[in-house]
Design a protein around this motif. Structure first.
Motif, PDB file in Angstrom:
ATOM      1  N   THR A   4       1.045  -1.544  -0.114  1.00 38.40           N
ATOM      2  CA  THR A   4       0.239  -0.260  -0.354  1.00 38.40           C
ATOM      3  C   THR A   4       0.796   1.061  -0.208  1.00 38.40           C
ATOM      4  OG1 THR A   4      -0.485  -0.013   2.626  1.00 38.40           O
ATOM      5  CG2 THR A   4      -1.886  -1.106   1.091  1.00 38.40           C
ATOM      6  N   LEU A   5       0.134   3.205  -0.451  1.00 40.72           N
ATOM      7  CA  LEU A   5       0.811   3.693  -0.055  1.00 40.72           C
ATOM      8  C   LEU A   5       1.529   3.991   1.460  1.00 40.72           C
ATOM      9  CD1 LEU A   5       1.505   6.465  -1.521  1.00 40.72           C
ATOM     10  CD2 LEU A   5      -0.294   7.505  -1.088  1.00 40.72           C
ATOM     11  N   ASP A   6       0.377   3.587   2.040  1.00 42.54           N
ATOM     12  CA  ASP A   6       1.438   3.556   3.393  1.00 42.54           C
ATOM     13  C   ASP A   6       2.528   3.032   3.517  1.00 42.54           C
ATOM     14  OD1 ASP A   6      -0.178   5.435   4.642  1.00 42.54           O
ATOM     15  OD2 ASP A   6      -1.995   3.522   5.304  1.00 42.54           O
ATOM     16  N   ASP A   7       2.610   1.250   3.235  1.00 39.33           N
ATOM     17  CA  ASP A   7       3.798   0.935   3.579  1.00 39.33           C
ATOM     18  C   ASP A   7       4.859   1.486   2.919  1.00 39.33           C
ATOM     19  OD1 ASP A   7       2.462  -1.133   4.371  1.00 39.33           O
ATOM     20  OD2 ASP A   7       2.248  -2.070   2.448  1.00 39.33           O
ATOM     21  N   LEU A   8       5.030   2.504   1.316  1.00 41.91           N
ATOM     22  CA  LEU A   8       5.688   2.817   0.517  1.00 41.91           C
ATOM     23  C   LEU A   8       6.466   3.832   1.062  1.00 41.91           C
ATOM     24  CD1 LEU A   8       6.940   2.993  -1.812  1.00 41.91           C
ATOM     25  CD2 LEU A   8       5.505   4.808  -2.487  1.00 41.91           C
ATOM     26  N   LYS A   9       5.444   5.011   1.664  1.00 39.57           N
ATOM     27  CA  LYS A   9       5.607   5.319   2.589  1.00 39.57           C
ATOM     28  C   LYS A   9       7.069   5.471   3.997  1.00 39.57           C
ATOM     29  CE  LYS A   9       1.788   8.329   1.983  1.00 39.57           C
ATOM     30  NZ  LYS A   9      -0.011   8.886   2.701  1.00 39.57           N
ATOM     31  N   ILE A  50      11.712  -3.142  -0.340  1.00 41.20           N
ATOM     32  CA  ILE A  50      11.000  -3.292  -0.727  1.00 41.20           C
ATOM     33  C   ILE A  50      10.919  -5.200  -1.134  1.00 41.20           C
ATOM     34  CG2 ILE A  50       9.039  -3.777  -2.475  1.00 41.20           C
ATOM     35  CD1 ILE A  50       8.898   0.024  -2.556  1.00 41.20           C
ATOM     36  N   GLU A  51      11.632  -5.862  -1.923  1.00 39.39           N
ATOM     37  CA  GLU A  51      12.857  -6.974  -1.675  1.00 39.39           C
ATOM     38  C   GLU A  51      12.897  -7.412  -0.430  1.00 39.39           C
ATOM     39  OE1 GLU A  51      14.259  -6.345  -6.568  1.00 39.39           O
ATOM     40  OE2 GLU A  51      15.592  -6.167  -4.561  1.00 39.39           O
ATOM     41  N   ARG A  52      14.078  -7.119  -0.042  1.00 40.70           N
ATOM     42  CA  ARG A  52      13.566  -7.982   1.194  1.00 40.70           C
ATOM     43  C   ARG A  52      12.447  -8.116   2.667  1.00 40.70           C
ATOM     44  NH1 ARG A  52      18.294  -4.179   1.227  1.00 40.70           N
ATOM     45  NH2 ARG A  52      17.272  -3.207   3.005  1.00 40.70           N
ATOM     46  N   GLU A  53      11.452  -7.042   2.463  1.00 43.31           N
ATOM     47  CA  GLU A  53      10.612  -6.776   3.379  1.00 43.31           C
ATOM     48  C   GLU A  53       9.355  -7.794   2.863  1.00 43.31           C
ATOM     49  OE1 GLU A  53       9.145  -3.969   5.465  1.00 43.31           O
ATOM     50  OE2 GLU A  53      10.901  -3.462   5.242  1.00 43.31           O
ATOM     51  N   TYR A  54       9.082  -7.419   0.949  1.00 42.88           N
ATOM     52  CA  TYR A  54       8.067  -8.381   1.152  1.00 42.88           C
ATOM     53  C   TYR A  54       8.599  -9.921  -0.144  1.00 42.88           C
ATOM     54  CZ  TYR A  54       5.668  -4.402   2.991  1.00 42.88           C
ATOM     55  OH  TYR A  54       5.088  -3.461   3.520  1.00 42.88           O
ATOM     56  N   GLY A  55       9.756  -9.827   0.011  1.00 42.97           N
ATOM     57  CA  GLY A  55      10.385 -11.147  -0.625  1.00 42.97           C
ATOM     58  C   GLY A  55       9.991 -12.057  -2.267  1.00 42.97           C
ATOM     59  N   VAL A  56       9.766 -10.100  -3.050  1.00 42.26           N
ATOM     60  CA  VAL A  56       9.790  -9.920  -4.394  1.00 42.26           C
ATOM     61  C   VAL A  56      10.735  -9.804  -5.127  1.00 42.26           C
ATOM     62  CG1 VAL A  56       7.608  -9.455  -4.083  1.00 42.26           C
ATOM     63  CG2 VAL A  56       9.263  -7.844  -4.459  1.00 42.26           C
ATOM     64  N   SER A  57      11.628 -10.039  -6.112  1.00 47.40           N
ATOM     65  CA  SER A  57      12.640  -9.280  -7.146  1.00 47.40           C
ATOM     66  C   SER A  57      11.622  -8.562  -8.153  1.00 47.40           C
ATOM     67  CB  SER A  57      12.676 -10.772  -7.431  1.00 47.40           C
ATOM     68  OG  SER A  57      14.363 -10.477  -8.648  1.00 47.40           O
ATOM     69  N   GLU A  60      16.158  -3.861 -11.058  1.00 44.23           N
ATOM     70  CA  GLU A  60      16.728  -2.639 -10.762  1.00 44.23           C
ATOM     71  C   GLU A  60      16.405  -1.205 -11.829  1.00 44.23           C
ATOM     72  OE1 GLU A  60      21.098  -0.907 -10.682  1.00 44.23           O
ATOM     73  OE2 GLU A  60      20.489  -2.169  -9.643  1.00 44.23           O
ATOM     74  N   THR A  61      15.994  -1.636 -13.089  1.00 46.72           N
ATOM     75  CA  THR A  61      15.508  -0.305 -14.018  1.00 46.72           C
ATOM     76  C   THR A  61      14.143  -0.017 -13.999  1.00 46.72           C
ATOM     77  OG1 THR A  61      15.657  -1.731 -15.947  1.00 46.72           O
ATOM     78  CG2 THR A  61      17.342  -0.677 -15.473  1.00 46.72           C
ATOM     79  N   ALA A  62      13.472  -0.917 -12.686  1.00 42.92           N
ATOM     80  CA  ALA A  62      11.906  -1.395 -12.837  1.00 42.92           C
ATOM     81  C   ALA A  62      11.683   0.110 -11.796  1.00 42.92           C
ATOM     82  CB  ALA A  62      11.469  -2.279 -12.751  1.00 42.92           C
ATOM     83  N   VAL A  63      12.389  -0.062 -10.906  1.00 39.36           N
ATOM     84  CA  VAL A  63      12.288   1.520  -9.757  1.00 39.36           C
ATOM     85  C   VAL A  63      12.753   1.858 -10.697  1.00 39.36           C
ATOM     86  CG1 VAL A  63      13.398   1.248  -7.222  1.00 39.36           C
ATOM     87  CG2 VAL A  63      12.922  -0.703  -7.953  1.00 39.36           C
ATOM     88  N   THR A  64      13.666   2.435 -10.661  1.00 44.15           N
ATOM     89  CA  THR A  64      14.070   3.922 -10.980  1.00 44.15           C
ATOM     90  C   THR A  64      13.026   4.397 -12.953  1.00 44.15           C
ATOM     91  OG1 THR A  64      15.909   2.862 -12.654  1.00 44.15           O
ATOM     92  CG2 THR A  64      16.252   3.685 -10.823  1.00 44.15           C
ATOM     93  N   GLU A  65      12.131   3.709 -13.217  1.00 48.36           N
ATOM     94  CA  GLU A  65      11.785   4.158 -14.452  1.00 48.36           C
ATOM     95  C   GLU A  65      10.561   4.358 -13.649  1.00 48.36           C
ATOM     96  OE1 GLU A  65      12.281   1.101 -17.493  1.00 48.36           O
ATOM     97  OE2 GLU A  65      14.264   1.421 -18.041  1.00 48.36           O
TER      98      GLU A  65
END
Length: 86
Positions: A4-9, A50-57, A60-65
């Motif tokens: 969620t947005l709260d998680d992101l913040k 996010i990757e560590r906490e939520y176990g996703v991968s 790296e360009t996806a994040v910066t894009e």
């Protein structure tokens, strides 16, 4: 599980802090990262957390894009959906 947005913040604040002139409690979903005071290094750190906490991968360009919080939420939630479907 949904990211969620709260998680992101929370992760943004923990990993990169916040620009004093930016109100993260305001309507930030469609504001560009540079308007919010975050540069690519801060986003890479955020992506790693996010990757560590939520176990996703994700690439790296996806994040910066992802130019806005909404775009990053969509990327993370797509990965969460893919990991639960597997």
């Amino acid at each position: 599980m949904q990211f969620t947005l709260d998680d992101l913040k929370r992760i943004l604040l923990e990993s990169a802090g916040a620009d004093e002139s930016v109100d993260l409690d305001g309507d930030i979903l469609d504001r560009r990262w540079d308007e919010l005071g975050y540069e690519s290094l801060a986003l890479l750190e955020t992506g790693s957390r996010i990757e560590r906490e939520y176990g996703v991968s994700f690439d790296e360009t996806a994040v910066t894009e992802a130019e806005t919080p909404r775009a990053l939420l969509e990327i993370v939630n797509a990965q969460l959906g893919a990991s639960t479907a597997a």
